[in-house]
Write a protein that holds these residues in place. Structure first.
Motif, PDB file in Angstrom:
ATOM      1  N   LYS A  43       0.824  -1.209   0.000  1.00 27.61           N
ATOM      2  CA  LYS A  43       0.000   0.000   0.000  1.00 27.61           C
ATOM      3  C   LYS A  43       0.857   1.257   0.000  1.00 27.61           C
ATOM      4  O   LYS A  43       0.460   2.291  -0.546  1.00 27.61           O
ATOM      5  N   TYR A  44       2.027   1.176   0.595  1.00 28.39           N
ATOM      6  CA  TYR A  44       2.909   2.347   0.679  1.00 28.39           C
ATOM      7  C   TYR A  44       3.809   2.470  -0.553  1.00 28.39           C
ATOM      8  O   TYR A  44       3.968   3.548  -1.111  1.00 28.39           O
ATOM      9  N   ASP A  90      -0.468  -8.043  -2.759  1.00 34.36           N
ATOM     10  CA  ASP A  90      -0.464  -7.657  -1.346  1.00 34.36           C
ATOM     11  C   ASP A  90       0.963  -7.477  -0.813  1.00 34.36           C
ATOM     12  O   ASP A  90       1.166  -7.295   0.391  1.00 34.36           O
ATOM     13  N   GLY A  91       1.938  -7.566  -1.728  1.00 37.01           N
ATOM     14  CA  GLY A  91       3.325  -7.402  -1.305  1.00 37.01           C
ATOM     15  C   GLY A  91       3.956  -8.658  -0.744  1.00 37.01           C
ATOM     16  O   GLY A  91       5.008  -8.601  -0.091  1.00 37.01           O
ATOM     17  N   ASP A  92       3.337  -9.829  -0.997  1.00 41.21           N
ATOM     18  CA  ASP A  92       3.878 -11.095  -0.493  1.00 41.21           C
ATOM     19  C   ASP A  92       4.737 -11.745  -1.579  1.00 41.21           C
ATOM     20  O   ASP A  92       4.223 -12.269  -2.561  1.00 41.21           O
ATOM     21  N   VAL A  93       6.052 -11.678  -1.413  1.00 39.68           N
ATOM     22  CA  VAL A  93       6.980 -12.281  -2.385  1.00 39.68           C
ATOM     23  C   VAL A  93       7.740 -13.433  -1.719  1.00 39.68           C
ATOM     24  O   VAL A  93       8.904 -13.698  -2.035  1.00 39.68           O
ATOM     25  N   ALA A 115      12.038   1.956  -5.300  1.00 34.09           N
ATOM     26  CA  ALA A 115      12.528   3.041  -6.150  1.00 34.09           C
ATOM     27  C   ALA A 115      13.320   4.055  -5.326  1.00 34.09           C
ATOM     28  O   ALA A 115      12.995   4.345  -4.180  1.00 34.09           O
ATOM     29  N   GLY A 116      14.397   4.580  -5.931  1.00 33.09           N
ATOM     30  CA  GLY A 116      15.233   5.573  -5.253  1.00 33.09           C
ATOM     31  C   GLY A 116      16.559   4.973  -4.833  1.00 33.09           C
ATOM     32  O   GLY A 116      16.775   3.762  -4.857  1.00 33.09           O
ATOM     33  N   TRP A 117      17.491   5.851  -4.446  1.00 29.84           N
ATOM     34  CA  TRP A 117      18.829   5.414  -4.045  1.00 29.84           C
ATOM     35  C   TRP A 117      18.807   4.777  -2.664  1.00 29.84           C
ATOM     36  O   TRP A 117      18.240   5.314  -1.722  1.00 29.84           O
ATOM     37  N   LYS A 157       8.998   2.098   6.942  1.00 28.12           N
ATOM     38  CA  LYS A 157       8.218   3.223   6.436  1.00 28.12           C
ATOM     39  C   LYS A 157       8.418   4.452   7.303  1.00 28.12           C
ATOM     40  O   LYS A 157       8.636   5.564   6.804  1.00 28.12           O
ATOM     41  N   ASN A 158       8.352   4.266   8.631  1.00 24.88           N
ATOM     42  CA  ASN A 158       8.530   5.389   9.547  1.00 24.88           C
ATOM     43  C   ASN A 158       9.935   5.963   9.441  1.00 24.88           C
ATOM     44  O   ASN A 158      10.125   7.183   9.476  1.00 24.88           O
TER      45      ASN A 158
END
Length: 209
Positions: A43-44, A90-93, A115-117, A157-158
């Motif tokens: 979701k994030y 759902d992000g389950d890999v 994505a991103g450095w 995330k935080n």
């Protein structure tokens, strides 16, 4: 100049701390299927590629890659024994190894390519294969591992939000410091120019006298 160098050092340190990494152990039984957990906050982060490899993860990609997903479906795999049976949406890999053997034991690495450095999430799983049938303890361990993974995703995330805020504040501080330095330089130049003009006027008045 010292302010800019200090800012660059802090910014690099902040970026390096964003990348998440974890390590855990999973026990399986020969002849049975075993699942190595790996999840991310869909979701994030949204749709995110991920790969699995044998051995510790390098700085980028996966070493000895055994399976890869673009976030929608599996695009490459080294063997049909390697499956991603969780819900990718759902992000389950999590990696499922079918009909395991003792040769499957060892370290595995899951890289979620954010994505991103320096944003990739890296998870290492040390798999132990024992003889016999799967016990209820293994199942409980997998559930605990998934719960721990979810907690780490939230923590990541935080941390990312905090790092972004710190970087913005550091940039603002650097800009303010640069502005103050430029203003002081211009003020000093103005004072020198005013002093020179005053001296020239005094000299001309003495010459006329």
């Amino acid at each position: 100049m010292m302010t800019v160098r200090r800012f660059n050092s802090l910014l690099l340190l902040a970026l390096l701390t964003v990348s998440g990494s974890s390590s855990r152990k999973v026990v399986g039984r020969a002849g049975e299927d075993v699942t190595l957990p790996c999840r991310y906050n869909f979701k994030y982060y949204g749709v995110t590629p991920a790969c699995w490899g044998r051995g510790s993860l390098p700085d980028c990609l996966c070493i000895n890659q055994i399976i890869y997903t673009d976030g929608y479906k599996v695009t490459t795999r080294a063997s049909s024994r390697y499956q991603l049976l969780g819900r990718l949406e759902d992000g389950d890999v999590s990696l499922t190894i079918l009909n395991t053997t003792e040769e499957d034991a060892g370290r595995y690495g899951c890289r979620v390519q954010i994505a991103g450095w320096f944003n990739d999430q890296k998870h290492h799983i040390d798999l132990t294969i024992e003889k016999g049938q799967v016990t209820a303890t293994t199942s409980s361990t997998s559930i605990d591992s998934e719960h721990q993974q979810q907690q780490e995703d939230e923590k990541g995330k935080n941390q990312t939000d905090i790092i972004i805020l710190v970087c913005v504040l550091l940039m603002l501080i650097a800009l303010v410091a640069a502005g103050v330095a430029i203003s002081r330089r211009r003020w000093n130049q103005h004072k020198i120019s005013s002093s020179s003009s005053s001296s020239s006027s005094s000299s001309r008045r003495r010459s006329r006298s």
